[in-house]
Design an enzyme around this catalytic site. Structure first.
Site, PDB file in Angstrom:
ATOM      1  N   GLY A   1       2.743  -6.222   7.891  1.00 26.50           N
ATOM      2  CA  GLY A   1       2.574  -4.787   7.744  1.00 26.50           C
ATOM      3  C   GLY A   1       1.468  -4.456   6.766  1.00 26.50           C
ATOM      4  O   GLY A   1       0.328  -4.875   6.920  1.00 26.50           O
ATOM      5  N   ASP A   2       1.820  -3.694   5.722  1.00 28.35           N
ATOM      6  CA  ASP A   2       0.841  -3.336   4.695  1.00 28.35           C
ATOM      7  C   ASP A   2       1.130  -4.066   3.392  1.00 28.35           C
ATOM      8  O   ASP A   2       0.796  -3.584   2.314  1.00 28.35           O
ATOM      9  CB  ASP A   2       0.830  -1.821   4.472  1.00 28.35           C
ATOM     10  CG  ASP A   2       2.182  -1.295   3.985  1.00 28.35           C
ATOM     11  OD1 ASP A   2       3.210  -1.888   4.357  1.00 28.35           O
ATOM     12  OD2 ASP A   2       2.204  -0.301   3.240  1.00 28.35           O
ATOM     13  N   GLU A   3       1.730  -5.247   3.500  1.00 29.48           N
ATOM     14  CA  GLU A   3       2.078  -6.047   2.325  1.00 29.48           C
ATOM     15  C   GLU A   3       1.171  -7.268   2.231  1.00 29.48           C
ATOM     16  O   GLU A   3       0.870  -7.926   3.240  1.00 29.48           O
ATOM     17  CB  GLU A   3       3.536  -6.497   2.400  1.00 29.48           C
ATOM     18  CG  GLU A   3       4.530  -5.343   2.373  1.00 29.48           C
ATOM     19  CD  GLU A   3       5.955  -5.798   2.566  1.00 29.48           C
ATOM     20  OE1 GLU A   3       6.883  -5.056   2.175  1.00 29.48           O
ATOM     21  OE2 GLU A   3       6.160  -6.908   3.127  1.00 29.48           O
TER      22      GLU A   3
ATOM     23  N   LEU B   1       0.842  -1.201   0.000  1.00 30.89           N
ATOM     24  CA  LEU B   1       0.000   0.000   0.000  1.00 30.89           C
ATOM     25  C   LEU B   1       0.875   1.248   0.000  1.00 30.89           C
ATOM     26  O   LEU B   1       1.770   1.394   0.849  1.00 30.89           O
ATOM     27  CB  LEU B   1      -0.919   0.003   1.222  1.00 30.89           C
ATOM     28  CG  LEU B   1      -1.834  -1.223   1.366  1.00 30.89           C
ATOM     29  CD1 LEU B   1      -2.719  -1.080   2.606  1.00 30.89           C
ATOM     30  CD2 LEU B   1      -2.687  -1.425   0.125  1.00 30.89           C
TER      31      LEU B   1
END
Length: 281
Positions: A196-198, A155
């Site tokens: 995380g944002d992965e 993201l």
């Protein structure tokens, strides 16, 4: 297998034998009650005959005494039967408790297994489960001659959301993105939170690069659609973009680590170029 007095049995087997013993007692009581009923019927017939023939009073008295004795036997049989029923109820209650404990243990084990293979925040498969499915995908691809595609998604500027609105809002954004990814996952594919944002997306049996390009563009569009989050009790409309790196099996790698690393590098190239998605080189 012979079962002797010194034979060690599993607890389940011991309970099964205990219940069988109680049931046999029940059968014995049934025989006793049936015999008493037959005897009482014979006595009733004798009393009726005495009344019909006006037989001597001693005969009638004997018949009545016999009837009273049988009634006593019937009372004993009833008491024994009551004891057997009580024992059966106890066995059933114990069995029910064991069933409940077993069900709770199974549920706890399944919950623990689910927790060990899924991300706590989004409920998506975690790295361990995704890697396992990727290995399975390799085996399927080799067997059937398929082409697999791995998309590594990140993201853009997600840290800004955490810094500006707080981690609770950041978590809400991740959950929203996770739902959108899951809603747009084909039945044979797997989407996972990598950390995380992965996110990782495994696409099975890809026909060509144009096919995976279409899927990547659709995912980017779905992720970028605006959504509302509550910030200090005020609804705020947010929109976030994603960058995707794509690697293909067997072209860009034939093992888990290589294929993921290739997609990761392609994702950073897409982020730098602001191209949305990029294929591994």
């Amino acid at each position: 297998m012979k079962i002797g007095p010194n034979t060690d049995l599993p607890k389940g087997s011991e309970r099964a034998l205990s219940l069988t013993k109680v049931l046999r007692q029940c059968e014995d009581v049934e025989v006793l009650v049936a015999e008493s009923v037959r005897n009482l019927s014979a006595v009733d017939s004798a009393i009726k005959q005495c009344l019909e023939t006006r037989a001597a009073l001693p005969a009638a008295e004997n018949a009545l005494r016999s009837s009273e004795a049988i009634q006593i036997d019937m009372q004993k049989a009833s008491e024994k039967l009551s004891a057997v029923v009580t024992a059966l109820k106890s066995e059933v209650r114990e069995r029910d408790m064991l069933d409940l404990r077993f069900a709770a243990a199974v549920e706890q084990e399944e919950g623990g297994r689910h927790a060990s293979l899924h991300d706590a925040l989004t409920g998506m498969p975690n790295r361990a489960l995704f890697n396992d499915r990727l290995e399975h995908g390799f085996a399927q691809a080799r067997r059937h001659g398929w082409t697999l595609a791995l998309m590594f998604m990140d993201l853009d500027d997600f840290k800004t959301i955490n810094d500006r609105y707080g981690h609770d809002v950041g978590d809400s954004v991740l959950q929203t993105i996770a739902r959108r990814l899951q809603d747009n996952t084909r039945s044979d594919d797997t989407v996972s939170r990598h950390g995380g944002d992965e996110f990782l997306y495994l696409a099975m049996d890809i026909k060509n690069e144009a096919n995976i390009s279409f899927m990547a563009e659709k995912i980017i569009k779905e992720i970028q659609a605006p959504f509302n989050v509550s910030v200090r009790d005020v609804d705020t409309c947010l929109s976030i973009k994603a960058s995707i790196g794509i690697s293909i099996f067997p072209k860009h790698g034939t093992d888990v680590d290589t294929l993921i690393a290739s997609a990761d590098r392609a994702m950073y190239r897409a982020k730098q170029n602001k191209s949305g998605y990029s294929f591994a080189q």
